[in-house]
Design an enzyme around this catalytic site. Sequence first.
Site, PDB file in Angstrom:
ATOM      1  N   ASP A 297      -6.831  39.417  37.585  1.00  0.00           N
ATOM      2  CA  ASP A 297      -7.071  38.037  37.981  1.00  0.00           C
ATOM      3  C   ASP A 297      -8.393  37.594  37.376  1.00  0.00           C
ATOM      4  O   ASP A 297      -9.468  38.064  37.747  1.00  0.00           O
ATOM      5  CB  ASP A 297      -7.109  37.861  39.499  1.00  0.00           C
ATOM      6  CG  ASP A 297      -7.156  36.383  39.872  1.00  0.00           C
ATOM      7  OD1 ASP A 297      -7.155  35.551  38.947  1.00  0.00           O
ATOM      8  OD2 ASP A 297      -7.184  36.063  41.073  1.00  0.00           O
TER       9      ASP A 297
HETATM   10  C1  BGC Z   1      -7.123  32.718  40.685  1.00  0.00           C
HETATM   11  C2  BGC Z   1      -5.680  32.969  40.304  1.00  0.00           C
HETATM   12  C3  BGC Z   1      -5.302  32.143  39.113  1.00  0.00           C
HETATM   13  C4  BGC Z   1      -6.269  32.438  37.978  1.00  0.00           C
HETATM   14  C5  BGC Z   1      -5.955  31.722  36.699  1.00  0.00           C
HETATM   15  C6  BGC Z   1      -8.064  32.803  39.500  1.00  0.00           C
HETATM   16  O1  BGC Z   1      -9.339  32.372  39.811  1.00  0.00           O
HETATM   17  O2  BGC Z   1      -7.498  33.644  41.680  1.00  0.00           O
HETATM   18  O3  BGC Z   1      -4.838  32.707  41.396  1.00  0.00           O
HETATM   19  O4  BGC Z   1      -3.987  32.415  38.748  1.00  0.00           O
HETATM   20  O5  BGC Z   1      -7.570  32.077  38.404  1.00  0.00           O
HETATM   21  O6  BGC Z   1      -6.204  30.389  36.767  1.00  0.00           O
END
Ligand code: BGC
Length: 771
Positions: A297
């Site tokens: 993530d």
């Molecule tokens: C979030 C995710 C998201 C990713 C990409 C992260 O900060 O926790 O849920 O998919 O960003 O945008």
Amino acid sequence: MRNLYTLSISLALCCALPAHAQQKRTLMRPVTVSAADQKMNAFVKNLMAKMTIDEKIGQLNLPSVGFDVTGPILSQGVDQKIEKGLVGGVFNTYTPAAVRKLQDLAVQKSRLKIPLLFGYDVIHGHKTIFPIPLGLSATWDMSLIEKSARVAAREASADGLNWTFSPMVDIARDPRWGRISEGAGEDPYLGSLVAKAMVMGYQTNSLGNKDAILACIKHFALYGAAEAGRDYNSTDMSLIKMYNDYLAPYKAAVDAGAQSAMASFNDINGTPATANKWLLTDLLRKQWGFKGFVVSDYTGINEMVSHGFGNLQTVSARALDAGTDMDMVGEGFLGTLKSSLKEKKISQSTIDLACRRILEVKYKMGLFADPYKYISEERAAKEILSPNNRLDAKVVAQSSLVLLKNDNQVLPLKRNAKIALIGPLADNKKEMIGTWSAAGDGKDAVTVYEGLRRIAPQMDITYTKGANLIDDPALLKLIIGYGATIETDAKSPQKLIDDAVAAAKKADVAVVVLGESAFMGGEATSRTNLDLLPNQKTLLKALTATGKPVVLVLMNSRPLTLEWENDNVTGILETWFAGTEAGNAIAEVLVGNYNPAGKLTTTFPRNVGQIPIYYNHKSTGRPYEGNIADRYKSRYIDSPNDPLYPFGFGLSYTSFQFTPVTLSTKSINPNGKLQATVTVTNTGQYDGEEVVQLYIQDIYGSITRPVKELKGFKKIFLKKGETKTVTFNIGVNDLKFYNAALQFVAEPGDFNVYVGSNSRDVSTAKFTLTK
Ligand code: BGC
């Protein structure tokens, strides 16, 4: 330094692996490989034989280019990297033209012409925005939820995207956590059904379809259990609790065929999820048979440096070794894996494995056959925000609304009534689409005022703002910093209230639309106070003081603490953030064209001190039964134990009468089945839907068991005066749980069956499971 905890857990789990899981392991090993898989394996093998180590590591790299960011941008010179084969996919870029430009670089300029993945957070719709996921789940309607994901996939795939970072299936019991808005609430059974519906909606039954996009199970795992409801915080949890209460929805998404998963930011019992081999390899792949790839993530790999887990080279090697295949944003893989390979800190086969997993998914998506299959101006023009998609969004939005209070049948509004429509959210387009509506545009949304005007043009409605959405300067500064545009009215707060009170006095009913800004929900929005903001509450108090009936229409990303409101207003309609069609859907409900039938999927506490509060809790040794003179009981001295609105709760304009539940037999053996039956009659004045809910309690267990657990539900439609019989089949599988040895078993003994309209208002019957 090896992580001893991970090691010992893996060993313990491996040895204590339940018999059925052991068996599944053996079964999982394919005896024969299908012809399609043979073809894929040969293709990928042949391709990998041509790849340099840099190109292999390149496939593991996922930089962000384009629009939205939730953290630092670390990638520079992405175009050149694509040409050199150093990028496996990008995210945050969409539209056919923007995607084509980058895909051209990959398939025309790079040596091996490997197509890119294009990811994006298509969370509750792409351009046609559906209710936030917590609202979606309140429909308790899996076909509508699947349809919302289908529409999202059709729009996104036409717009160049082939991968969504959804569904988020984290169980959440803590409304302080802003991301409770992105999931399906607190229940693992319901959460599992929603997970499956979302994956099916995105991927269809064949990922190769032109309008199917790759789903991503997130955030694996236990992100919703962050300590104190503070985002990104640690999770510490027993294996029994994980298995019984938290893991089921992730597993359901795997079973539904999701081909990618995202490791969560949090650490779990001391090991960050991103480098947790037990989680990503033993559980996800070996036990559950997940066949896709795992992405970090965002900068989850780099963040392990702050977790205190090693320097960038160490944490990158640990992440890969644990089973994280792709590095989102951080470029820790790109920058360090080659050195780690030279220094024998990781092996060539570990890099190969990660690369192969990503190439296999690209192959299954049909990207090698046609890298441009998702890019279609024509399809985008036809699909995006089409009248049909908007209609679907409206139907789903209507079904997501939950009626929490309706004294004196204040709703539906009488057509000839004079309405004072008040509140900073009553006519505020940009707020309607809620958090994580990434490609959505508030300009396309319909407000409550517009909806009422369109649906009931003859109605006498006066609109006045009444309060600013946010007055508190510190919060205002923060939220504006997050990207919100929150207008502060030229009128003073007192003048705003005076005008609203004057309008209410002239009207028959005040409809007041209050709540959070959409920017107060979602990522990085944890709160310690869940009351309505003080300026909004002052307005509400002034309006109730007029003595006119007040209907509170709420927009919020999470349960709020509404004790005062529940005691003092006449009606309350929870509308979450209902999306592009919010205003039309809410108007249909307010005027009674649609009878609300949504049910809460998360408990609404009375106060923040009760959190975490959830319906499927354990019983203590000293349960409190409501006698205030009882001193040494598990209770608060300053608050009741029970919530304001329980899980499964939601009213209707009509009333439903349930007969007490009856069972077809008082005892079954492990091969047997029994039926639990209730008869439901619509005793009110409107046609309507009711969600009939089945809960079961294992009265004595080898470990303590929850007071009740959802095991089934049926959403039925009853015409005014109509009666229907609802029957649930109960078999041994509905009685199983993970015991202390993590075996999934049903234990002989007595069980309570509860059936009712929510987790609190139920009737009970008892049966025995014999040996
Ligand atoms: C979030 C995710 C998201 C990713 C990409 C992260 O900060 O926790 O849920 O998919 O960003 O945008």
